[in-house]
Design a protein around this motif. Structure first.
Motif, PDB file in Angstrom:
ATOM      1  N   ASN A   4       0.838  -1.204   0.000  1.00 52.14           N
ATOM      2  CA  ASN A   4       0.000   0.000   0.000  1.00 52.14           C
ATOM      3  C   ASN A   4       0.874   1.255   0.000  1.00 52.14           C
ATOM      4  O   ASN A   4       0.657   2.196   0.767  1.00 52.14           O
ATOM      5  N   ASP A   5       1.870   1.233  -0.880  1.00 52.61           N
ATOM      6  CA  ASP A   5       2.869   2.300  -0.920  1.00 52.61           C
ATOM      7  C   ASP A   5       3.016   2.774  -2.364  1.00 52.61           C
ATOM      8  O   ASP A   5       3.498   2.039  -3.231  1.00 52.61           O
ATOM      9  N   ASN A   6       2.611   4.002  -2.635  1.00 54.41           N
ATOM     10  CA  ASN A   6       2.634   4.531  -4.002  1.00 54.41           C
ATOM     11  C   ASN A   6       4.037   4.693  -4.573  1.00 54.41           C
ATOM     12  O   ASN A   6       4.193   4.884  -5.781  1.00 54.41           O
ATOM     13  N   ARG A   7       5.048   4.623  -3.729  1.00 52.29           N
ATOM     14  CA  ARG A   7       6.412   4.752  -4.242  1.00 52.29           C
ATOM     15  C   ARG A   7       6.746   3.638  -5.228  1.00 52.29           C
ATOM     16  O   ARG A   7       7.528   3.839  -6.162  1.00 52.29           O
ATOM     17  N   TYR A   8       6.155   2.474  -5.042  1.00 49.54           N
ATOM     18  CA  TYR A   8       6.396   1.370  -5.970  1.00 49.54           C
ATOM     19  C   TYR A   8       5.792   1.676  -7.337  1.00 49.54           C
ATOM     20  O   TYR A   8       6.381   1.384  -8.379  1.00 49.54           O
ATOM     21  N   PHE A   9       4.599   2.260  -7.341  1.00 48.71           N
ATOM     22  CA  PHE A   9       3.967   2.642  -8.601  1.00 48.71           C
ATOM     23  C   PHE A   9       4.777   3.725  -9.308  1.00 48.71           C
ATOM     24  O   PHE A   9       4.916   3.719 -10.529  1.00 48.71           O
ATOM     25  N   GLU A  10       5.298   4.664  -8.537  1.00 43.17           N
ATOM     26  CA  GLU A  10       6.088   5.745  -9.124  1.00 43.17           C
ATOM     27  C   GLU A  10       7.392   5.216  -9.712  1.00 43.17           C
ATOM     28  O   GLU A  10       7.821   5.650 -10.783  1.00 43.17           O
ATOM     29  N   LYS A  11       8.019   4.283  -9.009  1.00 42.48           N
ATOM     30  CA  LYS A  11       9.265   3.702  -9.520  1.00 42.48           C
ATOM     31  C   LYS A  11       8.995   2.920 -10.803  1.00 42.48           C
ATOM     32  O   LYS A  11       9.776   2.995 -11.766  1.00 42.48           O
ATOM     33  N   ALA A  12       7.894   2.190 -10.833  1.00 36.23           N
ATOM     34  CA  ALA A  12       7.530   1.448 -12.044  1.00 36.23           C
ATOM     35  C   ALA A  12       7.328   2.406 -13.205  1.00 36.23           C
ATOM     36  O   ALA A  12       7.775   2.149 -14.335  1.00 36.23           O
ATOM     37  N   TRP A  13       6.657   3.522 -12.949  1.00 35.77           N
ATOM     38  CA  TRP A  13       6.426   4.502 -14.009  1.00 35.77           C
ATOM     39  C   TRP A  13       7.737   5.118 -14.491  1.00 35.77           C
ATOM     40  O   TRP A  13       7.941   5.302 -15.691  1.00 35.77           O
ATOM     41  N   GLN A  14       8.631   5.428 -13.569  1.00 35.84           N
ATOM     42  CA  GLN A  14       9.923   6.006 -13.952  1.00 35.84           C
ATOM     43  C   GLN A  14      10.687   5.072 -14.885  1.00 35.84           C
ATOM     44  O   GLN A  14      11.264   5.511 -15.888  1.00 35.84           O
ATOM     45  N   MET A  15      10.694   3.790 -14.573  1.00 35.08           N
ATOM     46  CA  MET A  15      11.401   2.825 -15.416  1.00 35.08           C
ATOM     47  C   MET A  15      10.716   2.683 -16.770  1.00 35.08           C
ATOM     48  O   MET A  15      11.376   2.609 -17.813  1.00 35.08           O
TER      49      MET A  15
END
Length: 212
Positions: A4-15
């Motif tokens: 439940n941590d949006n940082r994972y979604f942001e990292k996926a988007w960055q890659m």
């Protein structure tokens, strides 16, 4: 999702954004054609024998299937979901336009004469993605159901042997010329490429059929 941590979604988007827009100079996604170059080595000026860009079927299939896996778990209001969906729809239209008359896709999506012929792995991954898209109301059923019906029937009736062996599977490689010849009886050096793709396609066809 698990944390439940949006940082994972942001990292996926960055890659994803780096691969799409930066890798190889200008990115591996060609918005003009709605398809992906396999890696920087295949970005222009690299061309197929007919002068078209090189879009390898299974390479594009991996990307297409990844949209499904990512969109399946992204929250509806995730910041980049609409961008993923836009690319998924663009890619769907591009793939629909280059399907073979027999239902399969060629190993080279824009050069049908460069090792052209039936190929199972890319075809199965495209069926998987399109069936999922129809089932979730993302792709119009009227437009895409005939595409996957033709493709799945081709896979089921022309690629599967009586003993379960799967034909027309391109072996290990990174471009159309690798793993040739691709035939009904040829045994690839790593057949799991085909089996996993085929099972993914079948699983989504099964789920879709239950909703129609």
């Amino acid at each position: 999702v698990l944390e439940n941590d949006n940082r994972y979604f942001e990292k996926a988007w960055q890659m994803y954004a780096h691969t799409r827009n930066v890798q190889g100079g200008k990115g591996l996604w060609n918005p003009a054609d709605g398809l992906w170059w396999r890696d920087a080595a295949f970005c222009p000026p690299y061309k197929e024998p007919n002068g078209e860009d090189c879009y390898w079927s299974r390479g594009n299939g991996w990307v297409y299937a990844t949209y499904v896996r990512v969109l399946d778990i992204l929250p509806a209001k995730e910041a980049h979901r609409k961008a993923y969906l836009k690319d998924f729809k663009a890619m769907s239209a591009a793939l629909k336009a280059v399907q073979r008359e027999d239902g399969f896709w060629n190993v080279s999506l824009h050069d049908p004469n460069h090792f052209g012929g039936k190929e199972t792995t890319g075809t199965a991954l495209f069926v998987y993605g399109m069936a999922w898209g129809i089932r979730h109301g993302i792709l119009p059923e009227k437009e895409y159901l005939p595409v996957i019906t033709k493709a799945w029937n081709a896979l089921a009736t022309q690629a599967v042997h009586e003993n379960g062996f799967l034909g027309f599977v391109q072996g290990t490689g990174k471009e159309p010329k690798d793993g040739q010849p691709v035939t009904y009886d040829s045994m690839p050096d790593f057949e799991d490429y085909g089996l996993g793709c085929f099972l993914l396609a079948g699983s989504e066809i099964y789920k879709l059929d239950a909703t129609l």
